[in-house]
Design a protein around this motif. Structure first.
Motif, PDB file in Angstrom:
ATOM      1  N   ASP A   1       0.824  -1.208   0.000  1.00  0.00           N
ATOM      2  CA  ASP A   1       0.000   0.000   0.000  1.00  0.00           C
ATOM      3  C   ASP A   1       0.859   1.259   0.000  1.00  0.00           C
ATOM      4  N   TYR A   2       1.956   1.209   0.733  1.00  0.00           N
ATOM      5  CA  TYR A   2       2.819   2.382   0.767  1.00  0.00           C
ATOM      6  C   TYR A   2       3.483   2.605  -0.593  1.00  0.00           C
ATOM      7  N   PHE A   3       3.839   1.522  -1.275  1.00  0.00           N
ATOM      8  CA  PHE A   3       4.358   1.650  -2.636  1.00  0.00           C
ATOM      9  C   PHE A   3       3.334   2.341  -3.530  1.00  0.00           C
TER      10      PHE A   3
ATOM     11  N   SER B   1       6.900  13.005 -12.172  1.00  0.00           N
ATOM     12  CA  SER B   1       8.027  12.069 -12.279  1.00  0.00           C
ATOM     13  C   SER B   1       7.503  10.695 -12.693  1.00  0.00           C
ATOM     14  N   VAL B   2       6.970  10.632 -13.911  1.00  0.00           N
ATOM     15  CA  VAL B   2       6.302   9.417 -14.370  1.00  0.00           C
ATOM     16  C   VAL B   2       7.278   8.244 -14.467  1.00  0.00           C
ATOM     17  N   SER B   3       8.479   8.506 -14.985  1.00  0.00           N
ATOM     18  CA  SER B   3       9.465   7.429 -15.143  1.00  0.00           C
ATOM     19  C   SER B   3       9.832   6.826 -13.798  1.00  0.00           C
ATOM     20  N   PHE B   4      10.064   7.685 -12.790  1.00  0.00           N
ATOM     21  CA  PHE B   4      10.424   7.160 -11.469  1.00  0.00           C
ATOM     22  C   PHE B   4       9.234   6.430 -10.846  1.00  0.00           C
ATOM     23  N   ALA B   5       8.024   6.918 -11.100  1.00  0.00           N
ATOM     24  CA  ALA B   5       6.830   6.242 -10.584  1.00  0.00           C
ATOM     25  C   ALA B   5       6.746   4.821 -11.129  1.00  0.00           C
ATOM     26  N   GLU B   6       7.118   4.646 -12.393  1.00  0.00           N
ATOM     27  CA  GLU B   6       7.096   3.314 -12.994  1.00  0.00           C
ATOM     28  C   GLU B   6       8.148   2.403 -12.356  1.00  0.00           C
ATOM     29  N   ILE B   7       9.312   2.976 -12.017  1.00  0.00           N
ATOM     30  CA  ILE B   7      10.350   2.191 -11.344  1.00  0.00           C
ATOM     31  C   ILE B   7       9.865   1.767  -9.957  1.00  0.00           C
ATOM     32  N   VAL B   8       9.215   2.700  -9.235  1.00  0.00           N
ATOM     33  CA  VAL B   8       8.676   2.376  -7.905  1.00  0.00           C
ATOM     34  C   VAL B   8       7.688   1.225  -8.012  1.00  0.00           C
ATOM     35  N   ASP B   9       6.833   1.263  -9.027  1.00  0.00           N
ATOM     36  CA  ASP B   9       5.863   0.179  -9.215  1.00  0.00           C
ATOM     37  C   ASP B   9       6.569  -1.137  -9.545  1.00  0.00           C
ATOM     38  N   ASP B  10       7.652  -1.073 -10.333  1.00  0.00           N
ATOM     39  CA  ASP B  10       8.430  -2.275 -10.637  1.00  0.00           C
ATOM     40  C   ASP B  10       9.049  -2.871  -9.361  1.00  0.00           C
TER      41      ASP B  10
ATOM     42  N   ALA C   1      18.198   1.099  -4.879  1.00  0.00           N
ATOM     43  CA  ALA C   1      18.221   2.547  -4.632  1.00  0.00           C
ATOM     44  C   ALA C   1      16.803   3.105  -4.544  1.00  0.00           C
ATOM     45  N   CYS C   2      15.919   2.564  -5.363  1.00  0.00           N
ATOM     46  CA  CYS C   2      14.520   3.002  -5.329  1.00  0.00           C
ATOM     47  C   CYS C   2      13.854   2.609  -4.022  1.00  0.00           C
ATOM     48  N   LEU C   3      14.068   1.371  -3.579  1.00  0.00           N
ATOM     49  CA  LEU C   3      13.516   0.937  -2.293  1.00  0.00           C
ATOM     50  C   LEU C   3      14.066   1.798  -1.162  1.00  0.00           C
ATOM     51  N   ASN C   4      15.329   2.133  -1.224  1.00  0.00           N
ATOM     52  CA  ASN C   4      15.950   3.015  -0.233  1.00  0.00           C
ATOM     53  C   ASN C   4      15.248   4.364  -0.193  1.00  0.00           C
ATOM     54  N   ALA C   5      14.928   4.925  -1.373  1.00  0.00           N
ATOM     55  CA  ALA C   5      14.246   6.216  -1.456  1.00  0.00           C
ATOM     56  C   ALA C   5      12.845   6.134  -0.855  1.00  0.00           C
ATOM     57  N   VAL C   6      12.158   5.033  -1.103  1.00  0.00           N
ATOM     58  CA  VAL C   6      10.813   4.844  -0.549  1.00  0.00           C
ATOM     59  C   VAL C   6      10.870   4.774   0.979  1.00  0.00           C
TER      60      VAL C   6
ATOM     61  N   ASN D   1      13.191   6.077   2.893  1.00  0.00           N
ATOM     62  CA  ASN D   1      13.544   7.420   3.388  1.00  0.00           C
ATOM     63  C   ASN D   1      12.310   8.303   3.473  1.00  0.00           C
ATOM     64  N   ALA D   2      11.412   8.163   2.504  1.00  0.00           N
ATOM     65  CA  ALA D   2      10.171   8.936   2.526  1.00  0.00           C
ATOM     66  C   ALA D   2       9.324   8.539   3.736  1.00  0.00           C
ATOM     67  N   ALA D   3       9.290   7.250   4.036  1.00  0.00           N
ATOM     68  CA  ALA D   3       8.529   6.775   5.198  1.00  0.00           C
ATOM     69  C   ALA D   3       9.102   7.313   6.504  1.00  0.00           C
ATOM     70  N   VAL D   4      10.421   7.453   6.562  1.00  0.00           N
ATOM     71  CA  VAL D   4      11.065   8.037   7.751  1.00  0.00           C
ATOM     72  C   VAL D   4      10.669   9.504   7.884  1.00  0.00           C
ATOM     73  N   ARG D   5      10.694  10.238   6.763  1.00  0.00           N
ATOM     74  CA  ARG D   5      10.322  11.660   6.803  1.00  0.00           C
ATOM     75  C   ARG D   5       8.876  11.843   7.261  1.00  0.00           C
ATOM     76  N   GLN D   6       8.032  10.892   6.918  1.00  0.00           N
ATOM     77  CA  GLN D   6       6.630  10.959   7.329  1.00  0.00           C
ATOM     78  C   GLN D   6       6.417  10.382   8.732  1.00  0.00           C
ATOM     79  N   ARG D   7       7.513   9.929   9.349  1.00  0.00           N
ATOM     80  CA  ARG D   7       7.476   9.352  10.691  1.00  0.00           C
ATOM     81  C   ARG D   7       6.601   8.104  10.765  1.00  0.00           C
ATOM     82  N   LEU D   8       6.555   7.376   9.664  1.00  0.00           N
ATOM     83  CA  LEU D   8       5.828   6.106   9.649  1.00  0.00           C
ATOM     84  C   LEU D   8       6.703   4.977  10.167  1.00  0.00           C
ATOM     85  N   ILE D   9       8.012   5.121  10.015  1.00  0.00           N
ATOM     86  CA  ILE D   9       8.978   4.193  10.596  1.00  0.00           C
ATOM     87  C   ILE D   9      10.063   5.033  11.258  1.00  0.00           C
TER      88      ILE D   9
END
Length: 374
Positions: free
Chosen positions: A97-99, A111-120, A165-170, A172-180
């Motif tokens: 769900d977070y993905f 950032s459509v290209s990066f969104a596709e990588i995140v989905d991959d 690297a993409c998973l790492n970025a995801v 990091n976003a969760a940390v910024r949102q204080r979800l983890i």
């Protein structure tokens, strides 16, 4: 969310109930709220079906009642203290769900290209541990296992690096949102992490450029554009949009390209050499290289042309840019000047071409027979 089941605008609400269209019809329901200044989406695994009859309508009404009850609960949790809510959210949010939330976030930002990588990467994670993994369960052991899973699929080093690297970025976003509380990538030793593969930059030698120049191409405009780019270094996106108005005359009577790069948005001012000027053709109006085919067909034409010229290299239009860089360095142009002409924002990018030239020089020196061996 706007629908016939709601009676007021929910834009100012703490938690909003929204819907996402599904490919096969109907909608997926999710909650939209702010955590630590960033929008967060919580997918409810509840769906509205296309209404074809009274039963469908009743089913949708019941689904919305349940979804609104969850929404009311989340609102109370946030209003009673975000810290406690974040702790609950972190323990309950599924990684899948977070993905989905991050994919939507990047798409809305353009950032459509990066969104596709995140989905991959989401799909790779689902293949690795299924769709029940929670965001809070992505620890060091999970990450190390994910790396091995990617390598076990036979993926190249570059693909493994990109996915990780993409998973790492995801995360990091969760940390910024204080979800983890933290991203445990930091606990993985550097030598255990996927390495970024130095990009392969195929280029043409001057002799190969001459062979292309003397070989007919099935579309003359492709030949002109490619060889022009070999002597000025413009990307295909800038060649496609180059107009005669962007080719100016300087005070000494020579020509110069003055153009904003499409990729970086920065301006470049490139002197047009005699070699480059030869492929401009007669001055006109509008686009300089009118009639270029789409990118896919462009690549096909170039490969056929190279084959006809007897060049056994896997080249694309971008090879012309690599060729321009290596030719300039080979014939004595300094690194800084090359970086300016190419419009590089970081000179380290240009240094990659310098390594290519150094390798060529070493190979040339090593080609001389060892006189000590007779």
């Amino acid at each position: 969310m706007k629908s016939k089941y709601t009676t007021k605008d929910d834009v100012k609400e703490v938690v909003s109930l929204r819907k996402k269209p599904l490919a096969k019809g109907g909608y997926s329901l999710f909650l939209d709220y702010s955590l630590n200044g960033e929008r967060t989406k919580e997918y409810l695994k509840m769906y509205l079906v296309p209404e074809r009859n009274r039963i469908d309508r009743i089913q949708n009404e019941e689904t919305l009642k349940t979804a609104n009850a969850v929404k009311a609960k989340r609102t109370i949790e946030i209003q009673n203290g975000e810290c406690g809510f974040r702790k609950r959210a972190a323990s309950g949010i599924l990684l899948s769900d977070y993905f989905d939330e991050r994919t939507d976030y990047y798409r809305k930002r353009g950032s459509v290209s990066f969104a596709e990588i995140v989905d991959d990467v989401k799909q790779k994670c689902m293949e690795f541990k299924g769709d029940k993994t929670k965001l809070s369960q992505v620890k060091k052991d999970y990450l190390l296992g994910f790396i091995e899973h990617l390598r076990g699929e036979g993926l190249g080093a570059g693909s493994v690096y990109t996915y990780f690297a993409c998973l790492n970025a995801v995360l990091n976003a969760a940390v910024r949102q204080r979800l983890i509380p933290e991203n445990e990538v930091k606990y993985i030793d550097r030598d255990q992490r996927p390495k970024k593969k130095e990009p392969d930059r195929p280029y043409l030698t001057l002799d190969e450029v001459k062979r292309l120049a003397s070989t007919p191409c099935r579309k003359e405009v492709i030949k002109r554009a490619f060889l022009f780019a070999c002597f000025c270094g413009l990307r295909i996106s800038d060649i496609e949009t180059l107009t005669w108005d962007q080719i100016k005359s300087t005070s000494d009577g020579r020509m110069q390209i003055a153009k904003q790069q499409k990729k970086t948005k920065s301006f470049v001012y490139i002197p047009v050499s005699g070699n480059a000027a030869h492929y401009l053709g007669r001055r006109g109006k509008g686009l300089v290289f009118q009639g270029l085919p789409d990118r896919n067909n462009l690549g096909i034409y170039i490969k056929r042309w190279a084959k006809d010229a007897g060049i056994d290299k896997n080249i694309s239009f971008h090879t012309s840019r690599h060729t321009s860089a290596t030719l300039m360095l080979e014939f004595g142009v300094d690194l800084y000047t090359v970086s300016v002409i190419l419009g590089h924002t970081n000179i380290s990018t240009t240094q990659i071409y310098a390594k290519v030239i150094d390798r060529k020089r070493r190979e040339a020196v090593d080609a001389i027979p060892d006189i000590q061996k007779g």
